[in-house]
Design a protein around this motif. Sequence first.
Motif, PDB file in Angstrom:
ATOM      1  N   GLY A 287      39.775  45.200  -7.738  1.00 57.09           N
ATOM      2  CA  GLY A 287      39.223  45.550  -6.432  1.00 57.09           C
ATOM      3  C   GLY A 287      39.505  44.472  -5.404  1.00 57.09           C
ATOM      4  O   GLY A 287      39.561  43.287  -5.733  1.00 57.09           O
ATOM      5  N   TYR A 288      39.718  44.903  -4.158  1.00 56.35           N
ATOM      6  CA  TYR A 288      40.045  43.965  -3.087  1.00 56.35           C
ATOM      7  C   TYR A 288      39.058  44.122  -1.917  1.00 56.35           C
ATOM      8  O   TYR A 288      38.695  45.252  -1.540  1.00 56.35           O
ATOM      9  CB  TYR A 288      41.453  44.213  -2.553  1.00 56.35           C
ATOM     10  CG  TYR A 288      42.558  43.765  -3.471  1.00 56.35           C
ATOM     11  CD1 TYR A 288      42.986  42.444  -3.478  1.00 56.35           C
ATOM     12  CD2 TYR A 288      43.182  44.673  -4.327  1.00 56.35           C
ATOM     13  CE1 TYR A 288      44.018  42.023  -4.316  1.00 56.35           C
ATOM     14  CE2 TYR A 288      44.208  44.265  -5.174  1.00 56.35           C
ATOM     15  CZ  TYR A 288      44.619  42.938  -5.158  1.00 56.35           C
ATOM     16  OH  TYR A 288      45.634  42.533  -5.990  1.00 56.35           O
ATOM     17  N   SER A 289      38.675  43.003  -1.357  1.00 53.21           N
ATOM     18  CA  SER A 289      37.930  43.046  -0.097  1.00 53.21           C
ATOM     19  C   SER A 289      38.934  43.110   1.052  1.00 53.21           C
ATOM     20  O   SER A 289      40.062  42.624   0.936  1.00 53.21           O
ATOM     21  CB  SER A 289      37.036  41.821   0.059  1.00 53.21           C
ATOM     22  OG  SER A 289      37.803  40.668   0.336  1.00 53.21           O
ATOM     23  N   VAL A 290      38.523  43.721   2.132  1.00 51.75           N
ATOM     24  CA  VAL A 290      39.355  43.798   3.343  1.00 51.75           C
ATOM     25  C   VAL A 290      38.576  43.153   4.483  1.00 51.75           C
ATOM     26  O   VAL A 290      37.341  43.042   4.432  1.00 51.75           O
ATOM     27  CB  VAL A 290      39.722  45.253   3.695  1.00 51.75           C
ATOM     28  CG1 VAL A 290      40.401  45.930   2.505  1.00 51.75           C
ATOM     29  CG2 VAL A 290      38.487  46.043   4.134  1.00 51.75           C
TER      30      VAL A 290
ATOM     31  N   PHE B  79      40.017  49.710  -4.425  1.00 54.08           N
ATOM     32  CA  PHE B  79      39.691  49.469  -5.835  1.00 54.08           C
ATOM     33  C   PHE B  79      40.341  50.544  -6.708  1.00 54.08           C
ATOM     34  O   PHE B  79      40.737  51.623  -6.228  1.00 54.08           O
ATOM     35  CB  PHE B  79      38.175  49.466  -6.052  1.00 54.08           C
ATOM     36  CG  PHE B  79      37.458  50.623  -5.404  1.00 54.08           C
ATOM     37  CD1 PHE B  79      37.290  51.825  -6.090  1.00 54.08           C
ATOM     38  CD2 PHE B  79      36.965  50.514  -4.113  1.00 54.08           C
ATOM     39  CE1 PHE B  79      36.641  52.892  -5.497  1.00 54.08           C
ATOM     40  CE2 PHE B  79      36.319  51.584  -3.511  1.00 54.08           C
ATOM     41  CZ  PHE B  79      36.156  52.783  -4.213  1.00 54.08           C
ATOM     42  N   ARG B  80      40.470  50.222  -7.986  1.00 54.81           N
ATOM     43  CA  ARG B  80      41.022  51.177  -8.939  1.00 54.81           C
ATOM     44  C   ARG B  80      40.064  52.354  -9.128  1.00 54.81           C
ATOM     45  O   ARG B  80      38.835  52.194  -9.053  1.00 54.81           O
ATOM     46  CB  ARG B  80      41.277  50.495 -10.284  1.00 54.81           C
ATOM     47  CG  ARG B  80      42.337  49.397 -10.222  1.00 54.81           C
ATOM     48  CD  ARG B  80      42.585  48.820 -11.606  1.00 54.81           C
ATOM     49  NE  ARG B  80      43.436  47.636 -11.540  1.00 54.81           N
ATOM     50  CZ  ARG B  80      44.775  47.678 -11.555  1.00 54.81           C
ATOM     51  NH1 ARG B  80      45.397  48.851 -11.615  1.00 54.81           N
ATOM     52  NH2 ARG B  80      45.468  46.552 -11.510  1.00 54.81           N
ATOM     53  N   ASN B  81      40.628  53.511  -9.369  1.00 54.21           N
ATOM     54  CA  ASN B  81      39.835  54.730  -9.559  1.00 54.21           C
ATOM     55  C   ASN B  81      39.357  54.794 -11.008  1.00 54.21           C
ATOM     56  O   ASN B  81      40.024  55.330 -11.884  1.00 54.21           O
ATOM     57  CB  ASN B  81      40.684  55.956  -9.214  1.00 54.21           C
ATOM     58  CG  ASN B  81      39.850  57.226  -9.166  1.00 54.21           C
ATOM     59  OD1 ASN B  81      38.658  57.214  -9.458  1.00 54.21           O
ATOM     60  ND2 ASN B  81      40.483  58.331  -8.796  1.00 54.21           N
TER      61      ASN B  81
ATOM     62  N   ALA C 187      37.653  40.090 -11.422  1.00 45.98           N
ATOM     63  CA  ALA C 187      38.273  41.382 -11.114  1.00 45.98           C
ATOM     64  C   ALA C 187      38.402  41.620  -9.621  1.00 45.98           C
ATOM     65  O   ALA C 187      39.141  42.512  -9.194  1.00 45.98           O
ATOM     66  CB  ALA C 187      37.458  42.515 -11.750  1.00 45.98           C
ATOM     67  N   LEU C 188      37.688  40.852  -8.799  1.00 46.94           N
ATOM     68  CA  LEU C 188      37.718  41.024  -7.344  1.00 46.94           C
ATOM     69  C   LEU C 188      38.508  39.905  -6.686  1.00 46.94           C
ATOM     70  O   LEU C 188      38.492  38.762  -7.148  1.00 46.94           O
ATOM     71  CB  LEU C 188      36.295  41.037  -6.776  1.00 46.94           C
ATOM     72  CG  LEU C 188      35.419  42.250  -7.110  1.00 46.94           C
ATOM     73  CD1 LEU C 188      34.028  42.071  -6.497  1.00 46.94           C
ATOM     74  CD2 LEU C 188      36.058  43.540  -6.603  1.00 46.94           C
TER      75      LEU C 188
END
Length: 775
Positions: A112-115, A137-139, A165-166
């Motif tokens: 998962g990524y923050s924007v 984020f991954r589904n 993971a982030l």
Amino acid sequence: MYLQRPAASERIGVLILACDEASLIGSCIASAAGADEIIVADTGSTDGTPQLARDLGATVVTLKWDHHFAKARNEALLSVNAEWILVLDADERLLTPITDIRAILYDTDICGYSVLIKNRLSEHRDHYVQHRAVRLFRNKPSYRYEGVIHEDIGPSIIHASGTNALADSPIHLEHLGVLPSIIASKKKLERNQQLLTLALAESPKDPFVLYGLGVTAVQSNQLELALQWFELSRQYVPKEAAYRATLYRDAAKVFLARKKPHKAEEWIKEVLEHYPDYAELHLLHGQCLSEQGLLEDALAAFTKATDSHNDRYVTESGADHATAFLYLGDTAYRLERYEEASRYYNQVLEQQPSCEAALLGLIASFDELGVQEEDITQHIEKTWGTLTFPEAAPLIRAYEQAGFVSALARICSQHLHAPHAMNGLIQAWFQMGRYIEAHELIRHLLRHTKLYEDERTALTHLQALCAWQAYSQRILTVADQAYWDEHTVEAYHVLCHYADQLEEAKQLQEHHLQVETVSLMPNASTNTLNDQHADALKNSEELASQSKEPQSSSLPNTYKADHALDSSQNAPQTEASTHDASKPHADITYSVHAEKLLMEWVQRLGQQGHLASLRQWVNYPAPWDIRCAKALFQAGDRYSAVHILLQVMTEQRLDAEGAVLIGEMLLEAGQHREACDLLEGSRKLQETNTTHMDMEARRDRMLALAYLKLSQSHLREAIRLSPEKQEWQDQLQSLHTSIQQVSRMPWQTVYTPLQRRNIRIVQQTSLKHLHDREK
């Protein structure tokens, strides 16, 4: 050449939650062009949002709204087939191309990524608050949102896949939903309040919900209530909570708004060491110190803000650069370190040439250093580069406040195709007393330019002022009826009443129909005025050369009360004034409206530093004498203003604000006992007259300074009588330190460069008259 279909691991689905977003959904979908699928989850729109989304190629799913954002988002996640999900709101725009996002996702182990989200606070694109949130984020079925409102998926990703993971990403979004116009139209505050209240009922000690209630209270301008919610959240918030730093930031901002810098500093000190790279906390710390008069310490705090760069915090734009350097400039200016201040202001302008506050600060600093107007404008315009409109509007406004009529005329006369330039030329003409030209250029703008309502209102008031001033100075007569509008005539009628010139007021009624006819039907007089307008524009270069003489050198003498209204016998009158002229206040509604108009005009004259006009207006009797005196004080003629206010005080008509203005002059003159007595008296006046919070804070600081000065005087006398008392010497030194700190608190009236120039001119003129009398 053939385009290869992306690998399954790179497929991106964009998920948009929407309800009644017809005006925004189109640009949101367009910003996500290139995604493998775009799904709009609609929660009950009635404005056609679903069909608009389908027309733009999106897949629409309908959800039942259960007053729970996490439930709605989790249900919507089931509709996405792509391996990666990018979540947007309908009032957001994706600023990073999908192709760049694919590159980020290529061969990554991150889940998962923050924007970075830029929340626009106003129509100005550079005015925003930015924050990070997990949106990409991954589904996976284990990744689900939590929270009734301000929902978050990050905790579930960490719980399922671990803290590693982030990761942060360079992806940018723009959020329009916090613009005041959108908040009002969507009734977001009411919705958020309802959802937070429901969440509070379920979890009374949830610090995030308590914090959210505080934020909603701030947005509703219930600041004391906000502080109560923030204090409750503070009691329960975990130290590792991602929003903890923002809670303290928001609380400090509210304490500062409530003029409680000591409380704000208390909160900031509690967490500053935990977030040493949070620029806005350092900025707020500097503000707390500055408000307490600790200017050197404030400089150090602002400098730390310029050295702190971390986009993981909720931060207002410019906190680590432009805003910090602006505060550095303001603080150095207050310390009378003008050369240093000018360097800081220049650093702001290098990044934001259109920063109006920095332009004014630079002008004021250069002015204190004795730099000539021509050199100041050359420096600014060289830094600015090519002047284009409307981008140059802040520069025009800065020149207006500085009283640089020569520069205004030079620049604006070259860009008369732009409304902002025309407005600048109007201001130049008005400050020069060229009311007829200004009046006709305003007429042109009002007739031929599309304006916002507030701009049109301001121009209409200025047009009325132009006619009024021209009439008062015998440039205009009643016969020139095309100049008169309803505002001018209405306000004139009220002043006739206040001046007990009831015969003139009666005669104003007789001419109302003529004025109304002229205002609706063009005639030869109007055509003549349009010819004058064309000639004025044609000769704009001549104006630029004429305007190089300082405005202040041609200020006319004060008009006498006995002839200020002697041309009113044939003046026109508005339809609103149909009541008997022998009953000045028969129509209360009309009087209140006209008084409001007059007050706006008086305040405008004070803000523009228009001494000549205000010196005439103060001749009108109560209550206009005190109102005009306050504006005259702001404009820069403080001695005349205080003279009038002292006379008002003898008549027991002085209000709390007037008392504070006199107290300011007494304090500057070293008359500390008199200042104490007057300022203490203003407290009693305040009991029946509500004063602005800023005025109350100024009064309290002035009182503290006056009492400290009195104590210093008494202690010095005691030491003179008993010089052997060493402890008194120590107390005197401690008292000196306190006086220095309190004197640096903001307690004096804030002036524009033009108003400060007026102050110097008035002082020089007074000294010259005194010298002449002594001869």
